[in-house]
Design an enzyme around this catalytic site. Structure first.
Site, PDB file in Angstrom:
ATOM      1  CG  ASP A 179      -1.604  -1.086   1.638  1.00 45.38           C
ATOM      2  OD1 ASP A 179      -1.920  -1.840   0.730  1.00 45.38           O
ATOM      3  OD2 ASP A 179      -1.897  -1.242   2.844  1.00 45.38           O
TER       4      ASP A 179
HETATM    5  N1  URA Z   1      -1.121  -5.971   3.908  1.00 44.25           N
HETATM    6  C1  URA Z   1      -1.548  -4.698   3.950  1.00 44.25           C
HETATM    7  O1  URA Z   1      -2.522  -4.392   4.605  1.00 44.25           O
HETATM    8  N2  URA Z   1      -0.873  -3.781   3.241  1.00 44.25           N
HETATM    9  C2  URA Z   1       0.239  -4.059   2.525  1.00 44.25           C
HETATM   10  O2  URA Z   1       0.832  -3.164   1.916  1.00 44.25           O
HETATM   11  C3  URA Z   1       0.676  -5.380   2.500  1.00 44.25           C
HETATM   12  C4  URA Z   1      -0.022  -6.325   3.200  1.00 44.25           C
END
Ligand code: URA
Length: 248
Positions: free
Chosen positions: A113
């Site tokens: 993310d």
């Molecule tokens: N899980 C999440 O919530 N975000 C990420 O970036 C990777 C795994």
């Protein structure tokens, strides 16, 4: 020994985004392209595409970019997006501009993310990408998680149970390993990569993730000396480490 693949020079260099095939011929006419100390003039010449080509060929005196397959590790900083569709600076902006236009294209192996930092692999090798992300190949991804509220004690069992269902999903998540590091800190190791999985798993047990950082893929750790925003090519040892069992 398997024979190295060969490619026409103009096609090889055009795929590496040095220019159109006509521009490559012009670069050759100028004497800019040199292999093993010899100026190349014929764009139709076939060369063996080996990993050492970037140390043997120069273009205007600069070493050739790495040939495909190209795989690198990036220490993804916070605020950058992996998707081409989202707004914000992209992880690809952290790479040399020419690398963004290569063929085959580079893409991230899975996504982090915008608000997650850490180890991200980027490759033009589709088979490798599939091997790392497919749960069938058991490549674990480990996240360092910081939480808003203290852990209650039952999260380890709930995450390991293989019965936890996330909001908007109908299938439970695969068993995951939670190592508690403190009241508000833990390592969570996953075998799959659903959308916002770590954040949604903690939401499902009534908590909230305030910071998230991936520090290991398979047995490959994010190197301590790789600063946020920096990248480096993967070595053969790094590649082997991905598929090796992580240290206990
Ligand atoms: N899980 C999440 O919530 N975000 C990420 O970036 C990777 C795994």
């Amino acid at each position: 020994m398997s024979k190295a693949q060969t490619a026409r020079l103009d096609r090889l260099l055009a795929n590496m985004a040095y220019g159109s095939r006509r521009e490559i011929q012009q670069m050759m006419d100028m004497g800019w392209i040199v292999l093993d100390g010899v100026v190349l003039r014929d764009a139709a010449k076939r060369v063996a595409v080996t990993a050492d080509l970037s140390s043997r060929m120069t273009i205007q005196g600069r070493p050739l970019d790495p040939t495909a397959p190209l795989t690198l590790m990036l220490h993804k900083p916070l605020g950058h997006v992996c998707s081409h569709k989202e707004d914000g600076p992209r992880i690809y902006d952290l790479l040399p501009p020419r690398w963004r236009s290569r063929e085959p294209a580079l893409s991230s192996i899975g996504r982090l993310d915008k608000d997650t930092s850490g180890l991200l692999l980027i490759t033009d090798d589709g088979a490798l990408l599939h091997r790392v992300i497919s749960p069938r190949h058991h490549v674990a991804k480990r996240y360092h998680v910081t939480l808003d509220r203290p852990l209650e004690g039952d999260e380890v069992a709930r995450f390991a149970s293989g019965t936890l269902i996330l909001e908007a999903d109908d299938k439970p998540v695969m068993p995951a390993v939670l190592d508690v590091l403190g009241t508000h800190q833990a390592h969570l190791t996953l075998m799959e990569g659903r959308y916002h999985q770590v954040r949604r798993m903690f939401a499902a047990v009534g908590n909230h993730v305030t910071a998230l950082h991936r520090n290991r893929i398979g047995g490959l750790d994010l190197p301590e000396d790789l600063a946020g925003g920096a990248y480096r090519l993967l070595t053969a040892e790094d590649l082997a480490a991905i598929f090796a069992k992580p240290p206990a």
